[in-house]
Motif scaffolding. Structure first.
Motif, mmCIF file in Angstrom:
data_model
loop_
_atom_site.group_PDB
_atom_site.id
_atom_site.type_symbol
_atom_site.label_atom_id
_atom_site.label_comp_id
_atom_site.label_asym_id
_atom_site.label_seq_id
_atom_site.Cartn_x
_atom_site.Cartn_y
_atom_site.Cartn_z
ATOM 1 N N PRO A 103 0.819 -1.218 0.000
ATOM 2 C CA PRO A 103 0.000 0.000 0.000
ATOM 3 C C PRO A 103 0.852 1.267 0.000
ATOM 4 C CG PRO A 103 -0.847 -1.592 1.577
ATOM 5 C CD PRO A 103 0.488 -2.117 1.117
ATOM 6 N N GLU A 104 0.520 2.194 -0.909
ATOM 7 C CA GLU A 104 1.223 3.465 -1.020
ATOM 8 C C GLU A 104 0.244 4.527 -1.479
ATOM 9 O OE1 GLU A 104 4.583 4.117 -3.398
ATOM 10 O OE2 GLU A 104 5.958 2.907 -2.220
ATOM 11 N N ALA A 105 0.596 5.773 -1.252
ATOM 12 C CA ALA A 105 -0.253 6.884 -1.686
ATOM 13 C C ALA A 105 0.014 7.198 -3.158
ATOM 14 C CB ALA A 105 0.006 8.120 -0.826
ATOM 15 N N ALA A 113 6.432 -4.761 -5.186
ATOM 16 C CA ALA A 113 7.759 -5.175 -4.739
ATOM 17 C C ALA A 113 8.036 -6.583 -5.241
ATOM 18 C CB ALA A 113 7.842 -5.133 -3.220
ATOM 19 N N GLU A 114 9.266 -6.801 -5.707
ATOM 20 C CA GLU A 114 9.697 -8.119 -6.151
ATOM 21 C C GLU A 114 10.768 -8.636 -5.205
ATOM 22 O OE1 GLU A 114 9.826 -8.287 -10.768
ATOM 23 O OE2 GLU A 114 10.555 -6.318 -10.174
ATOM 24 N N GLU A 115 11.063 -9.917 -5.293
ATOM 25 C CA GLU A 115 12.118 -10.474 -4.452
ATOM 26 C C GLU A 115 13.426 -9.766 -4.729
ATOM 27 O OE1 GLU A 115 12.606 -14.395 -3.357
ATOM 28 O OE2 GLU A 115 10.617 -15.070 -3.915
ATOM 29 N N GLY A 116 14.104 -9.394 -3.640
ATOM 30 C CA GLY A 116 15.345 -8.650 -3.754
ATOM 31 C C GLY A 116 15.173 -7.158 -3.573
ATOM 32 N N ASP A 117 13.932 -6.638 -3.693
ATOM 33 C CA ASP A 117 13.666 -5.224 -3.436
ATOM 34 C C ASP A 117 13.664 -4.971 -1.934
ATOM 35 O OD1 ASP A 117 13.387 -4.721 -6.109
ATOM 36 O OD2 ASP A 117 11.190 -4.803 -6.091
ATOM 37 N N ASN A 120 10.075 -0.338 2.863
ATOM 38 C CA ASN A 120 10.050 0.477 4.075
ATOM 39 C C ASN A 120 8.629 0.435 4.655
ATOM 40 O OD1 ASN A 120 9.963 2.511 6.009
ATOM 41 N ND2 ASN A 120 11.291 3.882 4.853
ATOM 42 N N LEU A 121 8.472 -0.173 5.831
ATOM 43 C CA LEU A 121 7.154 -0.310 6.445
ATOM 44 C C LEU A 121 6.999 0.579 7.681
ATOM 45 C CD1 LEU A 121 6.438 -4.138 6.125
ATOM 46 C CD2 LEU A 121 5.729 -2.262 4.635
ATOM 47 N N GLY A 131 7.128 6.021 -1.958
ATOM 48 C CA GLY A 131 8.524 5.604 -2.055
ATOM 49 C C GLY A 131 8.923 4.519 -1.075
ATOM 50 N N ARG A 132 8.004 3.612 -0.764
ATOM 51 C CA ARG A 132 8.319 2.543 0.182
ATOM 52 C C ARG A 132 9.193 1.452 -0.432
ATOM 53 N NH1 ARG A 132 5.665 2.610 4.987
ATOM 54 N NH2 ARG A 132 3.735 3.811 5.183
#
Length: 225
Positions: A103-105, A113-117, A120-121, A131-132
């Motif tokens: 979830p993002e604005a 998000a993919e594996e390896g990314d 930021n929670l 920009g999470r």
């Protein structure tokens, strides 16, 4: 001296102006630069570095810029997967294996998000956070360590070893303490490669000045070197 980039704008710049004035009143020649750790390691971490030279005439020799601004970026850490992996994992390219919506604005209300990314929670209930997701770079490590990644189709918190790598420390540099204390120390730490680059510039300047002072005793070849 080192601090967050916001020091430059704090109190409409008056705080930084005071620091600069105090240092110059003490006869320091002051240089400063905002340096991003991502120029050396895959962590997006902007910090203001201030160098005060107390003795001697700088003679045009400057410690800054370092990193990207001086075109000396270290390309050994171009893939975040070099750091974001379990200590016992052999590494590899995770892209395309798993995708999770965070979830993002944004217009669609999420980012993928993919594996390896990195993810930021922090402030999870925020309705304006953007920009999470870090693509190829981790977000700024903090003392609360709300930085995560995807592994084996699950979101998991970064390990202390991964945080050590993202700050430029050897594996298990902070071992022997609780994970909470390790995260606090690493979130507060200064990125090792940044300090190394600044120190190398200081050493280069010092050596050049010593050679200049000893010029009369050196051969032409030594002076050129």
């Amino acid at each position: 001296l080192e601090n967050v980039k916001g020091l430059l704008s704090h109190d409409n710049g008056r705080t930084f102006a005071t620091i600069h004035r105090v240092l110059t009143d003490l006869d320091y020649t002051v240089e400063c630069q905002v340096v991003n750790t991502k120029w050396f390691l895959p962590q997006n971490r902007e910090r203001i570095f201030i160098f005060g030279r107390y003795l001697g005439n700088p003679s045009g020799r400057k410690v800054f810029p370092v990193g990207e601004s001086s075109k000396k970026s270290n390309n050994r850490y171009t893939e975040v997967a070099n750091c974001l992996q379990h200590p016992g994992h052999s590494g590899g390219n995770y892209k395309g294996m798993t995708m999770i919506k965070i979830p993002e604005a944004t217009k669609q209300g999420y980012a993928v998000a993919e594996e390896g990314d990195s993810i930021n929670l922090s402030v999870p209930d925020s309705k304006t956070r953007r920009g999470r997701i870090g693509k190829g770079v981790a977000q700024t490590l903090d003392t609360g360590m709300q930085q995560y990644t995807i592994a084996k189709s699950r979101i998991r918190r970064l390990t202390p070893v991964e945080c050590e790598r993202l700050q430029g420390f050897p594996n298990d540099w902070t071992e022997g303490q609780s994970d909470t204390q390790r995260y606090k120390q690493l979130g507060n730490a200064v990125s090792v490669p940044v300090i190394k680059e600044i120190c190398m510039n200081i050493i280069r300047i010092h050596m050049k000045e010593q050679r200049k002072e000893m010029g009369a005793f050196l051969t032409e070849k030594e002076r050129n070197e």
